[in-house]
Scaffold this motif. Structure first.
Motif, PDB file in Angstrom:
ATOM      1  N   LEU A  88      -3.676  -8.615  -9.546  1.00  8.44           N
ATOM      2  CA  LEU A  88      -2.586 -10.778  -9.696  1.00  8.44           C
ATOM      3  C   LEU A  88      -3.364 -11.091  -8.193  1.00  8.44           C
ATOM      4  CD1 LEU A  88      -1.220 -12.437 -11.680  1.00  8.44           C
ATOM      5  CD2 LEU A  88      -0.063 -12.097  -9.882  1.00  8.44           C
ATOM      6  N   ARG A  89      -3.419 -10.551  -7.630  1.00  3.75           N
ATOM      7  CA  ARG A  89      -4.111 -11.319  -6.189  1.00  3.75           C
ATOM      8  C   ARG A  89      -5.250 -11.107  -6.004  1.00  3.75           C
ATOM      9  NH1 ARG A  89      -2.379  -8.007  -1.307  1.00  3.75           N
ATOM     10  NH2 ARG A  89      -3.463  -9.191  -0.126  1.00  3.75           N
ATOM     11  N   PHE A  90      -5.497  -9.801  -6.361  1.00 10.37           N
ATOM     12  CA  PHE A  90      -7.678  -9.904  -5.955  1.00 10.37           C
ATOM     13  C   PHE A  90      -7.915 -10.687  -7.668  1.00 10.37           C
ATOM     14  CE2 PHE A  90     -11.408  -7.157  -7.899  1.00 10.37           C
ATOM     15  CZ  PHE A  90     -11.678  -7.218  -6.850  1.00 10.37           C
ATOM     16  N   ASN A  91      -7.558 -11.040  -7.901  1.00  3.25           N
ATOM     17  CA  ASN A  91      -7.795 -12.262  -9.108  1.00  3.25           C
ATOM     18  C   ASN A  91      -8.166 -13.330  -8.469  1.00  3.25           C
ATOM     19  OD1 ASN A  91      -9.367  -9.740 -10.420  1.00  3.25           O
ATOM     20  ND2 ASN A  91      -7.397  -9.719 -12.444  1.00  3.25           N
ATOM     21  N   ARG A  92      -7.130 -13.655  -8.085  1.00  7.00           N
ATOM     22  CA  ARG A  92      -7.014 -14.972  -7.336  1.00  7.00           C
ATOM     23  C   ARG A  92      -5.752 -15.708  -8.572  1.00  7.00           C
ATOM     24  NH1 ARG A  92      -9.623 -15.796  -2.426  1.00  7.00           N
ATOM     25  NH2 ARG A  92      -8.090 -17.240  -1.861  1.00  7.00           N
ATOM     26  N   ALA A  93      -5.213 -14.678  -9.621  1.00  9.44           N
ATOM     27  CA  ALA A  93      -4.386 -15.265 -10.653  1.00  9.44           C
ATOM     28  C   ALA A  93      -2.822 -15.902  -9.102  1.00  9.44           C
ATOM     29  CB  ALA A  93      -3.799 -14.620 -11.593  1.00  9.44           C
ATOM     30  N   VAL A  94      -2.496 -15.153  -8.894  1.00  5.10           N
ATOM     31  CA  VAL A  94      -1.157 -15.241  -8.150  1.00  5.10           C
ATOM     32  C   VAL A  94      -0.642 -16.734  -7.098  1.00  5.10           C
ATOM     33  CG1 VAL A  94      -2.418 -14.402  -5.454  1.00  5.10           C
ATOM     34  CG2 VAL A  94       0.310 -15.175  -6.176  1.00  5.10           C
ATOM     35  N   GLU A  95      -2.416 -17.333  -7.234  1.00  2.41           N
ATOM     36  CA  GLU A  95      -2.087 -18.461  -6.690  1.00  2.41           C
ATOM     37  C   GLU A  95      -2.180 -19.676  -7.749  1.00  2.41           C
ATOM     38  OE1 GLU A  95      -5.825 -19.944  -5.582  1.00  2.41           O
ATOM     39  OE2 GLU A  95      -5.642 -17.987  -3.954  1.00  2.41           O
ATOM     40  N   GLU A  96      -2.082 -19.015  -9.327  1.00  2.59           N
ATOM     41  CA  GLU A  96      -1.190 -20.211  -9.796  1.00  2.59           C
ATOM     42  C   GLU A  96       0.020 -20.420  -9.861  1.00  2.59           C
ATOM     43  OE1 GLU A  96      -3.587 -19.067 -13.566  1.00  2.59           O
ATOM     44  OE2 GLU A  96      -5.682 -19.676 -12.611  1.00  2.59           O
ATOM     45  N   MET A  97       0.540 -19.317 -10.067  1.00  2.00           N
ATOM     46  CA  MET A  97       1.662 -18.767 -10.234  1.00  2.00           C
ATOM     47  C   MET A  97       2.906 -20.067  -8.661  1.00  2.00           C
ATOM     48  SD  MET A  97       2.272 -14.951 -11.408  1.00  2.00           S
ATOM     49  CE  MET A  97       1.868 -14.525 -12.842  1.00  2.00           C
ATOM     50  N   SER A 167      -1.401  -4.230   0.737  1.00  4.78           N
ATOM     51  CA  SER A 167      -2.496  -3.739   0.422  1.00  4.78           C
ATOM     52  C   SER A 167      -3.971  -4.476   0.241  1.00  4.78           C
ATOM     53  CB  SER A 167      -2.561  -3.268  -1.565  1.00  4.78           C
ATOM     54  OG  SER A 167      -1.075  -2.300  -1.627  1.00  4.78           O
ATOM     55  N   ARG A 168      -5.025  -4.192   0.791  1.00  6.52           N
ATOM     56  CA  ARG A 168      -6.352  -4.968   0.838  1.00  6.52           C
ATOM     57  C   ARG A 168      -7.268  -4.496  -0.251  1.00  6.52           C
ATOM     58  NH1 ARG A 168      -6.783  -8.589   5.172  1.00  6.52           N
ATOM     59  NH2 ARG A 168      -5.256  -7.567   6.831  1.00  6.52           N
ATOM     60  N   THR A 169      -7.339  -2.721  -0.634  1.00  8.64           N
ATOM     61  CA  THR A 169      -8.000  -2.801  -1.422  1.00  8.64           C
ATOM     62  C   THR A 169      -7.347  -1.457  -2.541  1.00  8.64           C
ATOM     63  OG1 THR A 169      -8.490  -0.406  -0.331  1.00  8.64           O
ATOM     64  CG2 THR A 169      -9.887  -2.396   0.328  1.00  8.64           C
ATOM     65  N   LEU A 170      -7.622  -0.656  -3.597  1.00  3.82           N
ATOM     66  CA  LEU A 170      -6.937  -0.192  -4.425  1.00  3.82           C
ATOM     67  C   LEU A 170      -6.940   0.695  -3.953  1.00  3.82           C
ATOM     68  CD1 LEU A 170      -5.996  -0.566  -7.503  1.00  3.82           C
ATOM     69  CD2 LEU A 170      -8.128   0.531  -8.073  1.00  3.82           C
ATOM     70  N   ASP A 171      -7.551   1.717  -2.885  1.00  3.23           N
ATOM     71  CA  ASP A 171      -6.888   2.495  -2.268  1.00  3.23           C
ATOM     72  C   ASP A 171      -6.044   2.655  -1.030  1.00  3.23           C
ATOM     73  OD1 ASP A 171      -9.374   4.135  -3.191  1.00  3.23           O
ATOM     74  OD2 ASP A 171     -10.234   3.525  -1.026  1.00  3.23           O
ATOM     75  N   ASP A 172      -5.762   1.803  -1.295  1.00  6.74           N
ATOM     76  CA  ASP A 172      -4.703   2.017  -0.040  1.00  6.74           C
ATOM     77  C   ASP A 172      -3.340   1.860  -1.006  1.00  6.74           C
ATOM     78  OD1 ASP A 172      -5.601   1.172   2.195  1.00  6.74           O
ATOM     79  OD2 ASP A 172      -5.440  -1.527   1.641  1.00  6.74           O
ATOM     80  N   ILE A 173      -3.382   1.453  -2.602  1.00  2.00           N
ATOM     81  CA  ILE A 173      -2.194   2.134  -3.040  1.00  2.00           C
ATOM     82  C   ILE A 173      -1.760   3.324  -3.582  1.00  2.00           C
ATOM     83  CG2 ILE A 173      -1.416   1.603  -6.056  1.00  2.00           C
ATOM     84  CD1 ILE A 173      -2.524  -1.228  -5.733  1.00  2.00           C
ATOM     85  N   GLY A 174      -3.596   3.879  -3.632  1.00  7.56           N
ATOM     86  CA  GLY A 174      -3.703   5.636  -4.320  1.00  7.56           C
ATOM     87  C   GLY A 174      -3.120   6.082  -2.765  1.00  7.56           C
ATOM     88  N   HIS A 175      -3.046   6.086  -1.391  1.00 14.74           N
ATOM     89  CA  HIS A 175      -3.122   6.167  -0.702  1.00 14.74           C
ATOM     90  C   HIS A 175      -1.058   6.800  -0.208  1.00 14.74           C
ATOM     91  CE1 HIS A 175      -7.023   5.002   1.524  1.00 14.74           C
ATOM     92  NE2 HIS A 175      -7.158   6.301   1.232  1.00 14.74           N
ATOM     93  N   VAL A 176      -0.363   5.116  -0.741  1.00 15.43           N
ATOM     94  CA  VAL A 176       1.075   5.901  -0.786  1.00 15.43           C
ATOM     95  C   VAL A 176       0.914   6.981  -2.111  1.00 15.43           C
ATOM     96  CG1 VAL A 176       2.998   4.656  -0.932  1.00 15.43           C
ATOM     97  CG2 VAL A 176       1.592   3.524  -0.050  1.00 15.43           C
ATOM     98  N   SER A 177       0.660   6.511  -3.469  1.00 14.75           N
ATOM     99  CA  SER A 177       0.766   7.923  -4.070  1.00 14.75           C
ATOM    100  C   SER A 177       0.558   9.040  -3.592  1.00 14.75           C
ATOM    101  CB  SER A 177       0.612   7.120  -5.671  1.00 14.75           C
ATOM    102  OG  SER A 177       0.187   8.302  -6.812  1.00 14.75           O
ATOM    103  N   HIS A 178       0.034   9.313  -3.247  1.00 18.30           N
ATOM    104  CA  HIS A 178      -1.087  10.438  -3.198  1.00 18.30           C
ATOM    105  C   HIS A 178      -0.700  11.207  -2.096  1.00 18.30           C
ATOM    106  CE1 HIS A 178      -4.982   9.326  -5.479  1.00 18.30           C
ATOM    107  NE2 HIS A 178      -3.936   9.510  -6.741  1.00 18.30           N
ATOM    108  N   TYR A 179       0.218  10.804  -1.229  1.00 15.12           N
ATOM    109  CA  TYR A 179       0.195  11.152   0.559  1.00 15.12           C
ATOM    110  C   TYR A 179       1.377  11.001   0.500  1.00 15.12           C
ATOM    111  CZ  TYR A 179      -4.712  11.051   1.096  1.00 15.12           C
ATOM    112  OH  TYR A 179      -6.467  11.556   0.852  1.00 15.12           O
TER     113      TYR A 179
END
Length: 259
Positions: A88-97, A167-179
């Motif tokens: 939602l943030r990446f697509n800038r749709a959060v600004e509409e909300m 998170s700035r990239t999708l990897d930041d989300i995966g890091h928490v889940s994996h590590y």
């Protein structure tokens, strides 16, 4: 603002989240179920038959079933809230909300509910697999099991939402889940009783929040007493309140949304 407008906004967010889950059901529901089925087949059947039974006549497959259900639920809840709000943030749709009259608590609650519902659906599927392999799987304290499952899903949905803000990239989300989440789950007593650990490992396990969550859910299903259930429930309730307050404070400050 009319009192019904927040409810309309909440309904729209939850409906969109659930429609995405059902539209991508092979990815959102079947994939975690297949992973759990492999765990049941390898550990529950191939290895479990050689381990024998625990106290109370519980076999190894029945012992690991609550842990696997909870592990799938927390990873699903975290991943759903984190990835959904990140995109939602990446697509800038959060600004509409943000420019709408919708309160911040509605935004948070909508994504948390969506993550919790998907988590419960995955948990039910995994539990169904466990029942198919072990029809005698007990459910000693159903209300406690349901409460602990909902609290755990809510806690990790809030964690996923907070991580998505930073998170700035999708990897930041995966890091928490994996590590973070996966190691804590494996060290939290999914495949073994905490009581088997010697000091200082047992003392370290006691500060692992996932150990308390898994032990509480296992107590609700099997009636086992690994940790103090009352203390574990208080910790889960406190974590829910604190994380909710933190997420709302971050939204008010505009962290990840306006900066």
């Amino acid at each position: 603002m009319s009192a019904s407008l927040p409810l309309v906004a909440l309904h729209c967010i939850v409906r969109r989240e659930l429609s995405r889950v059902l539209r991508l059901w092979l990815q959102t529901l079947v994939t975690p179920a297949l992973s759990a089925a492999l765990y049941f087949a390898v550990f529950g059947r191939l290895i479990g038959d050689r381990i024998g039974r625990f106290e109370g006549g519980i076999d190894y497959l029945q012992f690991i079933a609550p842990g696997l259900v909870m592990m799938c639920m927390i990873t699903t809840s975290y991943g759903n809230a984190a990835s959904s709000f990140f995109f939602l943030r990446f697509n800038r749709a959060v600004e509409e909300m943000l420019v709408s009259p919708m309160p911040g608590w509605v935004l948070l609650l909508g994504y948390v509910i969506g993550a919790v519902v998907r988590s419960v659906m995955v948990g039910m599927i995994v539990l169904g697999i466990a029942l198919a392999l072990s029809p005698s799987l007990p459910l000693v304290h159903a209300p406690l099991a349901a409460m602990s499952a909902l609290l755990a899903s809510t806690i990790f949905a809030l964690l996923g939402f907070i991580n998505a803000l930073y998170s700035r990239t999708l990897d930041d989300i995966g890091h928490v889940s994996h590590y973070v989440l996966t190691p804590l789950a494996y060290l939290g007593g999914v495949f073994y009783p905490i009581g088997l650990l010697d000091a200082p490992w047992r003392d370290l396990a006691l500060i692992n929040p996932l150990a308390h969550i898994i032990a509480t859910f296992r107590h609700g299903m099997l009636g086992s007493h690994e940790l103090d259930v009352g203390v574990s429930l208080l910790v889960m309730l406190a974590a829910t309140v604190l994380l909710s307050a933190l997420a709302l404070a971050l939204l008010r400050r505009g962290v990840g949304t306006r900066s």
